[in-house]
Design a protein around this motif. Structure first.
Motif, PDB file in Angstrom:
ATOM      1  N   UNK A  58       0.770  -1.236   0.000  1.00 40.47           N
ATOM      2  CA  UNK A  58       0.000   0.000   0.000  1.00 40.47           C
ATOM      3  C   UNK A  58       0.800   1.283   0.000  1.00 40.47           C
ATOM      4  N   UNK A  59       2.132   1.187  -0.085  1.00 38.00           N
ATOM      5  CA  UNK A  59       2.951   2.399  -0.143  1.00 38.00           C
ATOM      6  C   UNK A  59       2.779   3.081  -1.508  1.00 38.00           C
ATOM      7  N   UNK A  60       2.707   4.394  -1.473  1.00 38.62           N
ATOM      8  CA  UNK A  60       2.585   5.145  -2.724  1.00 38.62           C
ATOM      9  C   UNK A  60       3.953   5.281  -3.380  1.00 38.62           C
ATOM     10  N   UNK A  61       3.947   5.663  -4.676  1.00 37.52           N
ATOM     11  CA  UNK A  61       5.222   5.879  -5.376  1.00 37.52           C
ATOM     12  C   UNK A  61       6.068   6.942  -4.686  1.00 37.52           C
ATOM     13  N   UNK A  62       5.401   7.969  -4.176  1.00 39.16           N
ATOM     14  CA  UNK A  62       6.124   9.043  -3.501  1.00 39.16           C
ATOM     15  C   UNK A  62       6.820   8.524  -2.252  1.00 39.16           C
ATOM     16  N   UNK A  63       6.123   7.671  -1.481  1.00 40.81           N
ATOM     17  CA  UNK A  63       6.712   7.114  -0.261  1.00 40.81           C
ATOM     18  C   UNK A  63       7.872   6.169  -0.595  1.00 40.81           C
ATOM     19  N   UNK A  64       7.705   5.394  -1.675  1.00 43.80           N
ATOM     20  CA  UNK A  64       8.766   4.467  -2.088  1.00 43.80           C
ATOM     21  C   UNK A  64      10.002   5.246  -2.542  1.00 43.80           C
ATOM     22  N   UNK A  65       9.763   6.329  -3.279  1.00 41.14           N
ATOM     23  CA  UNK A  65      10.886   7.185  -3.673  1.00 41.14           C
ATOM     24  C   UNK A  65      11.596   7.747  -2.450  1.00 41.14           C
ATOM     25  N   UNK A  66      10.812   8.054  -1.417  1.00 36.69           N
ATOM     26  CA  UNK A  66      11.392   8.564  -0.190  1.00 36.69           C
ATOM     27  C   UNK A  66      12.297   7.554   0.485  1.00 36.69           C
ATOM     28  N   UNK A  67      12.050   6.259   0.213  1.00 31.93           N
ATOM     29  CA  UNK A  67      12.896   5.227   0.798  1.00 31.93           C
ATOM     30  C   UNK A  67      14.120   4.933  -0.061  1.00 31.93           C
ATOM     31  N   UNK A  68      13.898   4.619  -1.319  1.00 29.47           N
ATOM     32  CA  UNK A  68      14.982   4.131  -2.179  1.00 29.47           C
ATOM     33  C   UNK A  68      15.752   5.253  -2.871  1.00 29.47           C
ATOM     34  N   UNK A  69      15.038   6.145  -3.544  1.00 26.41           N
ATOM     35  CA  UNK A  69      15.719   7.219  -4.265  1.00 26.41           C
ATOM     36  C   UNK A  69      16.348   8.203  -3.284  1.00 26.41           C
ATOM     37  N   UNK A  70      15.605   8.528  -2.198  1.00 26.11           N
ATOM     38  CA  UNK A  70      16.129   9.499  -1.241  1.00 26.11           C
ATOM     39  C   UNK A  70      17.354   8.970  -0.497  1.00 26.11           C
ATOM     40  N   UNK A 114      22.982  18.088 -11.539  1.00 23.74           N
ATOM     41  CA  UNK A 114      23.186  16.839 -12.281  1.00 23.74           C
ATOM     42  C   UNK A 114      22.437  15.697 -11.618  1.00 23.74           C
ATOM     43  N   UNK A 115      22.552  15.631 -10.289  1.00 24.17           N
ATOM     44  CA  UNK A 115      21.860  14.552  -9.599  1.00 24.17           C
ATOM     45  C   UNK A 115      20.343  14.721  -9.662  1.00 24.17           C
ATOM     46  N   UNK A 116      19.873  15.955  -9.680  1.00 22.33           N
ATOM     47  CA  UNK A 116      18.431  16.193  -9.778  1.00 22.33           C
ATOM     48  C   UNK A 116      17.862  15.581 -11.051  1.00 22.33           C
ATOM     49  N   UNK A 117      18.619  15.698 -12.145  1.00 24.05           N
ATOM     50  CA  UNK A 117      18.187  15.072 -13.401  1.00 24.05           C
ATOM     51  C   UNK A 117      18.142  13.555 -13.253  1.00 24.05           C
ATOM     52  N   UNK A 118      19.172  13.016 -12.563  1.00 27.59           N
ATOM     53  CA  UNK A 118      19.223  11.576 -12.335  1.00 27.59           C
ATOM     54  C   UNK A 118      18.045  11.130 -11.467  1.00 27.59           C
ATOM     55  N   UNK A 119      17.779  11.883 -10.399  1.00 31.14           N
ATOM     56  CA  UNK A 119      16.684  11.532  -9.486  1.00 31.14           C
ATOM     57  C   UNK A 119      15.334  11.550 -10.201  1.00 31.14           C
ATOM     58  N   UNK A 120      15.157  12.500 -11.116  1.00 25.94           N
ATOM     59  CA  UNK A 120      13.909  12.573 -11.882  1.00 25.94           C
ATOM     60  C   UNK A 120      13.703  11.298 -12.697  1.00 25.94           C
ATOM     61  N   UNK A 121      14.783  10.833 -13.343  1.00 26.24           N
ATOM     62  CA  UNK A 121      14.696   9.602 -14.145  1.00 26.24           C
ATOM     63  C   UNK A 121      14.462   8.403 -13.236  1.00 26.24           C
ATOM     64  N   UNK A 122      15.126   8.382 -12.077  1.00 27.72           N
ATOM     65  CA  UNK A 122      14.953   7.264 -11.146  1.00 27.72           C
ATOM     66  C   UNK A 122      13.525   7.195 -10.616  1.00 27.72           C
ATOM     67  N   UNK A 123      12.927   8.344 -10.326  1.00 23.76           N
ATOM     68  CA  UNK A 123      11.541   8.370  -9.843  1.00 23.76           C
ATOM     69  C   UNK A 123      10.599   7.747 -10.863  1.00 23.76           C
ATOM     70  N   UNK A 124      10.836   8.065 -12.130  1.00 21.80           N
ATOM     71  CA  UNK A 124      10.010   7.472 -13.181  1.00 21.80           C
ATOM     72  C   UNK A 124      10.241   5.969 -13.266  1.00 21.80           C
ATOM     73  N   UNK A 125      11.503   5.533 -13.014  1.00 24.52           N
ATOM     74  CA  UNK A 125      11.806   4.110 -13.037  1.00 24.52           C
ATOM     75  C   UNK A 125      11.083   3.358 -11.933  1.00 24.52           C
ATOM     76  N   UNK A 126      10.966   3.964 -10.759  1.00 22.09           N
ATOM     77  CA  UNK A 126      10.253   3.333  -9.644  1.00 22.09           C
ATOM     78  C   UNK A 126       8.775   3.147  -9.995  1.00 22.09           C
ATOM     79  N   UNK A 127       8.193   4.133 -10.650  1.00 23.20           N
ATOM     80  CA  UNK A 127       6.778   4.046 -11.032  1.00 23.20           C
ATOM     81  C   UNK A 127       6.514   2.882 -11.984  1.00 23.20           C
ATOM     82  N   UNK A 128       7.539   2.549 -12.818  1.00 17.59           N
ATOM     83  CA  UNK A 128       7.341   1.519 -13.841  1.00 17.59           C
ATOM     84  C   UNK A 128       7.475   0.096 -13.301  1.00 17.59           C
ATOM     85  N   UNK A 129       7.967  -0.057 -12.063  1.00 16.77           N
ATOM     86  CA  UNK A 129       8.107  -1.409 -11.500  1.00 16.77           C
ATOM     87  C   UNK A 129       6.710  -1.955 -11.195  1.00 16.77           C
ATOM     88  N   UNK A 130       6.322  -3.081 -11.807  1.00 17.31           N
ATOM     89  CA  UNK A 130       4.953  -3.605 -11.636  1.00 17.31           C
ATOM     90  C   UNK A 130       4.758  -4.318 -10.299  1.00 17.31           C
TER      91      UNK A 130
END
Length: 750
Positions: free
Chosen positions: A658-670, A725-741
């Motif tokens: 039940x974790x949202x994409x935003x919460x998951x990003x807060x764990x892995x990407x952050x 530079x990292x902000x661009x990377x983080x943006x791409x990573x956030x989109x990658x997290x959303x695509x994980x089924x």
């Protein structure tokens, strides 16, 4: 029979397209840039080495205070074992723009000229100009300009083979192809200039050439004694120590070594990135590998399968990189050198050396490291792969974390410890990227600061160096004395030291007149000297040594200099009381005959280092800036993406919970963000320290002193660039997290 595993390669490439595209681009960038450099460098080095025989470059040159007669010349040639060639020159001021032009007559026997364009002088008002000097002043064949009240026509663009780097004086820290240039005219054209600035310069060739620099030094020392006994020397410069001849060649060789070291360090880091990516792929496909092994595939077949895609990527990158190197980058790299040095014409051809150094060796490095990593990983049994248990020995339990720590913080800590190897490589990638970026950003503000410090701490607007004492009515003129000695530090190459004798009530230089000497801050900083130390200096054209005790420091950041009381100066150097040979002045002295003025030291002379380095390095610094940013983005993206891919099953499970994409990003990407940002902050001072140490070590081999100082804005720019530079990377990573089924967790469940 065709290997059915090959059918998987296309699917693997599509699934990991971003990773392989970045690795491909990385390889293209590195091989393209370095091969382009090596190819152009090899062509120029070959032309430079051949020029000594082709153009009959001198074994050295010397200048007499007065032109000796024919008998003296013959005696010197006989006793010194040399052949002397008249190579007089006149230093004239240009009227059309601000510069000093050194004019030679015809050169048919010694130090012959290499013609780039046009033709050699035939009329008295014709001049062949050094290519860089002409380029910097927008002069070309057919142009005219004014020199000492005369109009000269540019008939040819040439390279002076004894001025591959335009050093006006051997004691200069840096050459100057803007404010100083060389040109050749006909002999009759040379005679038509007045003799006010005539230098009685002779070049020599040994009857028997020395074997290496050690023998050349021994022979030159003996020759100097022979010449000094027969005539009064003004200057004596053996070719082996002549920066104007050898600086460019040494730089070409040294840069070649530096760029190859940089390439191999980068390749090792990239190889370890490959190892991490390969291990991530193996972990992801552990069940598939276990099934294949259980079905009869050998370990060697599996290793070869997983080696194919990385090696295909590297092969494609090597092919494209070499094409880029031989076309675009060769011209760019050559332009960087041709924009700094007055080199002879050169040709480019296929270089097996460049192919081995820039392609074959990096390829072998990548192959061996990947093969070792894969072989080691695939020694596990098929059953372990089927169970997705890739540990060796008993699986270690995760160590306990204090329950008082918040759940989200504990979760991030678990992620960090599980992926610590990837984060360590990220830190090294940040250090490498920051080093390149830092190097590209630091030079401009450092040069500006050096120039400002030099101008602010000038002794006087002008220093007039006289051939013999002469009186003046200039109000601001102050008498002083000056001579030149050399350092005798065992660990370092000898360099010139200007020794000044200062009057007690000097308005220009305030020093302690109670014995001992005051040294410039440049001298102090370069050699780490302090009050109470003793220094030994020696005569340039003699054998007498002088020992001085340091009693103070004078703020003079651009010159290696010693200041002492003028009475002590006269006593030390056996001069008559009241002797002087220079004037400090804040105005132009016009009532002294030009023939009596040997040279004039102005702001232009003291700032030529910063001016020339800005001109020479601006292009290459731009490359470093962009290359540092690109490497920064590539390394962080590649490794951060691997961490996300490695934890895909856990991320999918958190989605099911039940974790949202935003919460998951807060764990892995952050978590990756925190590691990256902390690494950026911590490694910046480390990078500054490392570059400073390298910078000081390199510049110890140069004459003079150039201070390494880091502007705070450079640190800020580096950090901001890293964050963006990292902000661009983080943006791409956030989109990658959303695509994980969501099905990912169930699909790989044991």
């Amino acid at each position: 029979m065709r290997d059915p595993l090959n059918k998987r390669l296309g699917r693997q490439l599509r699934e990991e397209l971003g990773k392989y595209v970045i690795i491909f681009l990385f390889f293209v960038m590195m091989i393209g840039a370095v091969s382009g450099f090596i190819i152009s460098d090899t062509g120029m080095i070959n032309a430079y080495n051949e020029s000594f025989e082709k153009y009959n470059i001198e074994d050295g040159n010397l200048e007499f205070t007065l032109d000796p007669d024919k008998d003296t010349i013959e005696d010197i040639e006989k006793d010194g074992g040399i052949k002397l060639y008249e190579n007089f020159y006149k230093d004239e001021e240009t009227d059309s723009f601000d510069s000093t032009l050194r004019i030679y007559g015809e050169r048919d026997e010694i130090d012959r000229l290499c013609l780039w364009e046009g033709e050699f002088p035939s009329a008295d008002d014709d001049i062949a100009l050094d290519r860089l000097y002409a380029q910097n002043h927008d002069l070309k064949v057919g142009s005219s300009f004014e020199v000492s009240g005369r109009t000269l026509n540019v008939c040819g663009i040439v390279a002076f083979t004894d001025y591959s780097a335009l050093y006006e004086s051997p004691s200069d820290l840096m050459f100057d192809n803007d404010m100083f240039g060389v040109g050749a005219v006909t002999d009759s054209g040379f005679d038509s200039f007045n003799d006010d600035h005539l230098h009685y310069n002779y070049s020599w060739l040994y009857d028997k050439s020395p074997d290496g620099d050690v023998q050349a030094q021994e022979m030159s020392e003996e020759l100097m004694k022979t010449v000094a006994e027969k005539a009064m020397l003004q200057n004596f410069i053996p070719a082996y120590s002549n920066q104007a001849i050898h600086f460019a060649g040494n730089d070409l060789h040294n840069d070649r070594t530096s760029i190859l070291v940089f390439l191999y360090i980068t390749m090792v880091i990239l190889a370890f990135i490959f190892v991490v990516t390969t291990e991530s792929t193996i972990a992801k496909e552990a069940a598939v590998i276990g099934t294949l092994r259980a079905s009869g595939y050998t370990r060697g077949e599996i290793v070869r399968h997983y080696m194919k895609l990385p090696m295909y990527t590297l092969t494609a990158g090597a092919i494209v990189g070499n094409i880029v190197g031989y076309t675009l980058m060769e011209k760019y790299m050559a332009a960087a050198y041709l924009g700094s040095y007055s080199l002879t014409t050169y040709s480019v051809s296929f270089s097996a050396d460049a192919f081995v150094l820039t392609t074959l060796i990096p390829f072998v490095i990548m192959f061996v490291i990947n093969l070792a990593a894969l072989t080691r990983k695939l020694t596990l049994s098929p059953l372990k792969f089927l169970r997705r248990d890739l540990t060796r020995g008993q699986k270690k339990k995760a160590f306990r974390l204090n329950t008082k720590i918040g759940i989200m913080t504990r979760f991030r800590l678990r992620i960090f410890f599980q992926n610590i190897s990837g984060y360590i490589v990220i830190i090294f990638g940040i250090i490498l990227g920051y080093s390149i970026l830092f190097f590209g950003l630091m030079f401009e503000p450092m040069l500006d600061n050096f120039k400002e410090e030099t101008v602010n701490n000038m002794i006087a607007d002008s220093i007039y160096v006289l051939r013999m004492p002469a009186e003046t009515d200039a109000a601001s003129a102050e008498k002083a004395a000056m001579t030149s000695l050399e350092t005798t530090f065992e660990k370092y190459k000898a360099e010139d030291v200007s020794v000044y004798g200062i009057s007690e009530n000097s308005r220009y230089v305030k020093i302690d007149h109670n014995g001992g000497v005051t040294i410039s801050t440049a001298f102090m900083n370069k050699y780490g000297l302090k009050k109470g130390d003793s220094i030994t200096l020696t005569e340039k054209y003699g054998e007498k040594d002088y020992e001085f005790e340091i009693t103070g420091f004078y703020d003079y950041p651009s010159t290696i200099a010693v200041f002492m009381d003028i009475d002590d100066f006269c006593e030390t150097f056996d001069m008559d009381e009241g002797y002087f040979n220079i004037y400090f002045a804040d105005e132009k002295i016009e009532d002294i005959d030009e023939k009596l003025i040997m040279s004039k030291i102005t702001e232009d002379d003291l700032t030529k280092t910063s001016r020339q380095m800005t001109r020479s390095m601006s292009g290459i610094m731009t490359v470093f800036k962009w290359f540092g940013v690109v490497m920064f983005v590539m390394v962080i993206y590649l490794l951060a993406k691997l961490i996300i891919d490695k934890n895909a099953q856990s991320i999918s499970m958190t989605k099911i919970l039940g974790y949202s994409n935003r919460e998951i990003n807060g764990l892995y990407v952050h978590t990756t963000t925190i590691v990256a940002l902390l690494s950026m902050l911590v490694t910046l001072p480390l990078v500054d320290f490392l570059i400073g140490a390298i910078f000081k070590m390199v510049f110890m081999s140069y004459s003079g002193y150039f201070a390494y100082e880091t502007d705070l804005t450079v640190m800020v720019k580096c950090f901001i660039t890293g964050v963006i530079s990292y902000s661009l990377v983080a943006f791409v990573l956030n989109r990658g997290v959303k695509k994980i089924p969501l099905a990912e967790a169930l699909k790989n469940a044991e």
